[in-house]
Design an enzyme around this catalytic site. Structure first.
Site, PDB file in Angstrom:
ATOM      1  N   LYS A  29      34.586  35.362  32.777  1.00  0.00           N
ATOM      2  CA  LYS A  29      35.993  34.924  32.709  1.00  0.00           C
ATOM      3  C   LYS A  29      36.319  34.479  31.285  1.00  0.00           C
ATOM      4  CE  LYS A  29      39.281  31.852  35.126  1.00  0.00           C
ATOM      5  NZ  LYS A  29      39.437  30.808  36.164  1.00  0.00           N
ATOM      6  N   SER A  59      40.244  28.528  42.234  1.00  0.00           N
ATOM      7  CA  SER A  59      40.317  29.745  41.416  1.00  0.00           C
ATOM      8  C   SER A  59      39.128  30.692  41.474  1.00  0.00           C
ATOM      9  CB  SER A  59      40.557  29.368  39.960  1.00  0.00           C
ATOM     10  OG  SER A  59      41.906  29.115  39.777  1.00  0.00           O
ATOM     11  N   SER A 110      42.907  31.650  39.708  1.00  0.00           N
ATOM     12  CA  SER A 110      43.094  32.202  38.383  1.00  0.00           C
ATOM     13  C   SER A 110      42.000  33.182  37.963  1.00  0.00           C
ATOM     14  CB  SER A 110      43.183  31.064  37.362  1.00  0.00           C
ATOM     15  OG  SER A 110      41.953  30.364  37.314  1.00  0.00           O
TER      16      SER A 110
HETATM   17  N1  GLN Z   1      45.916  27.668  41.609  1.00  0.00           N
HETATM   18  C1  GLN Z   1      45.516  26.362  41.192  1.00  0.00           C
HETATM   19  C2  GLN Z   1      46.306  25.970  39.980  1.00  0.00           C
HETATM   20  O1  GLN Z   1      47.166  26.702  39.619  1.00  0.00           O
HETATM   21  C3  GLN Z   1      44.050  26.329  40.921  1.00  0.00           C
HETATM   22  C4  GLN Z   1      43.685  26.878  39.620  1.00  0.00           C
HETATM   23  C5  GLN Z   1      42.225  26.822  39.344  1.00  0.00           C
HETATM   24  O2  GLN Z   1      41.405  26.568  40.223  1.00  0.00           O
HETATM   25  N2  GLN Z   1      41.891  26.998  38.077  1.00  0.00           N
HETATM   26  O3  GLN Z   1      46.099  24.963  39.385  1.00  0.00           O
END
Ligand code: GLN
Length: 454
Positions: free
Chosen positions: A60, A159, A135
């Site tokens: 990532k 995410s 994400s």
């Molecule tokens: N979707 C969540 C957010 O927007 C989690 C994101 C994540 O785990 N990095 O914060």
């Protein structure tokens, strides 16, 4: 089969499908091929091999990799080449994995669909009209598309698990502190964890084994023993006590998600486990708590992107303050700006007690909900997400519906416990995920249960 064959196969597949899937932001092709050759040349002359010897992996793009562009999918880091490796990247090298490239994500890991990337739109390989989740959308999509067998993601509120569910792969968020965050570009430091995304549970255990363990460069990494995760893959769940929170099968969760969880519980029952309904009563406050805390931490963490120290710098500044303002206005996308504003507000004097401090208190209650359940049960099981993958563009105009996607994963980050998502049937041809949540530092039991389905 040689390492070169594996690496060739990976780039061949990327050439065939990544034009459509668009999981990769940066490829590491020349270096990966040189490294593969080096590994091949030494085969036979040695008695020991790294745990991931020759295995292609994607990383990532918020995990820094020395001399390999790391952007966090943000214009503000568009041409940033790190001068050091994240600890996990270092450990991948020690395990002799081959880094194939860097994967698309929501900008600074803020999002649930990878639509917040500053660069490209990753598609769900199961249906190119739907999102891969986020994400870590690139990390899940690349494994699902067969481009690489292993990838790393990061999980602050879901995410890793949510995109794993949407793409029909296995994704684990380890216990907070299990994996070093050194070199993970910080979003919300008290919640962020790096974790493995793979096609099956066994591969997942191999990758966690590689990256887990205390690190002197991260004082929040935990000095607890790393067990042999592979030895947990016995398939034996006899006598296991499972808790199923009623909040996780309630309102907003689709009928198909519920049915798939119930079917999975039947399988486990058949293998000698038992389950009961429980309650995590503070779950309903998890979303509000998470968005206050994570945005507060993000507003502080992202202050380092000032146009001086890293990446992008505006051309149109008259003076220093202007340089900060212009660089940040031009460099950050809308979702990142929204979080910085929310976090700055929640931390400002006069509001701090009402928002930040209150949210910290609720976080303690949410954590306690989990502790209470884990006094009597070994694991908690529920769906990973309320629904399968949604259509591209469907939720981009409505941040609150987008945020609601993480309602079942966020409490796990707030409590700091580990959780995995494994594939659990289909709904209209799209994968559903089963979430298995464990006690602090008990990834082994999670793997044991997850492996029972393979
Ligand atoms: N979707 C969540 C957010 O927007 C989690 C994101 C994540 O785990 N990095 O914060």
């Amino acid at each position: 089969i040689t390492v070169t064959d594996l690496v060739d196969e990976s780039y061949k597949r990327i050439n065939e499908v990544d034009g459509k899937v668009q999981a990769f932001l940066t490829l590491n092709e020349d270096k990966a091929r040189d490294y593969a050759k080096q590994l091949d040349d030494a085969i036979g002359n040695r008695s020991e091999y790294g745990l991931l010897f020759g295995m292609p992996i994607g990383v990532k793009d918020n995990i820094v990799t020395k001399d390999l562009r790391t952007t966090c999918s943000s214009k503000i880091l568009e041409n940033f080449d790190p001068i050091y490796h994240a600890t996990v990247a270092q450990r991948l090298n020690e395990a002799e994995a081959v880094t194939i490239g860097k994967l698309n994500m929501d900008e600074f890991a803020m999002g649930s669909s990878t639509e917040n990337s500053g660069f490209q739109l990753t598609k769900n390989p199961w249906n190119l009209e739907t999102v891969p989740g986020g994400s870590s959308g690139g990390s899940a999509a690349t494994v699902a598309a067969g481009e690489v067998p292993f990838s790393l993601g990061s999980d602050t509120g879901g995410s890793i698990r949510q995109p794993a569910a949407f793409c029909g792969v296995v994704g684990l968020k380890p216990t907070y502190g299990r994996v070093s965050r050194f070199g993970l570009v910080a979003f919300a430091s008290s919640l962020d964890q790096i974790g493995p995304i793979t096609r099956n549970v066994e591969d997942n255990a191999y990758l966690l084994q590689t990256i887990a363990g205390v690190d002197e460069n991260d004082s929040t990494s935990a000095n607890v023993e790393v067990p042999d995760f592979l030895s947990a893959l016995t398939g034996d769940v006899k006598g296991l006590k499972i808790a199923v929170p009623k909040e996780y099968l309630g309102e907003g969760v689709s009928e198909e998600s519920k049915q798939s969880v119930l079917a999975a519980l039947k399988v486990l029952e058949g293998l000698g486990a038992t389950w009961e309904e429980v309650s995590l009563p503070h779950s309903k406050y998890a979303l509000a708590t998470y968005y206050l805390l994570s945005s507060s931490e993000a507003s502080a963490n992202l202050s380092r992107f000032d146009g001086i120290r890293y990446g992008y710098r505006t051309d149109n500044a008259e003076n220093l303050i202007d340089l900060y303002k212009q660089t940040r206005s031009e460099g950050f996308g809308n979702e990142v700006k929204r979080r910085i504003m929310l976090g700055t507000f929640a931390l400002s004097s006069g509001y701090y007690d009402a928002y930040y401090k209150k949210a910290q208190k609720v976080r303690t209650l949410i954590k306690k909900d989990f502790e209470d359940v884990f006094e009597k049960y070994d694991v908690i099981i529920g769906p990973t997400t309320p629904t399968p993958a949604f259509k591209i563009g469907e939720k981009t105009d409505d941040p609150l519906t987008m945020y609601a996607n993480d309602i079942l994963t966020i409490p796990v980050n707030l409590a700091g416990v580990p959780g995995i998502s494994i594939p659990c049937g289909l709904s209209n041809g799209l994968p559903l995920g089963l979430q298995i949540i464990g006690k602090h530092f008990d990834e082994s039991t999670i793997y044991r249960v997850a492996h029972a389905f393979e």
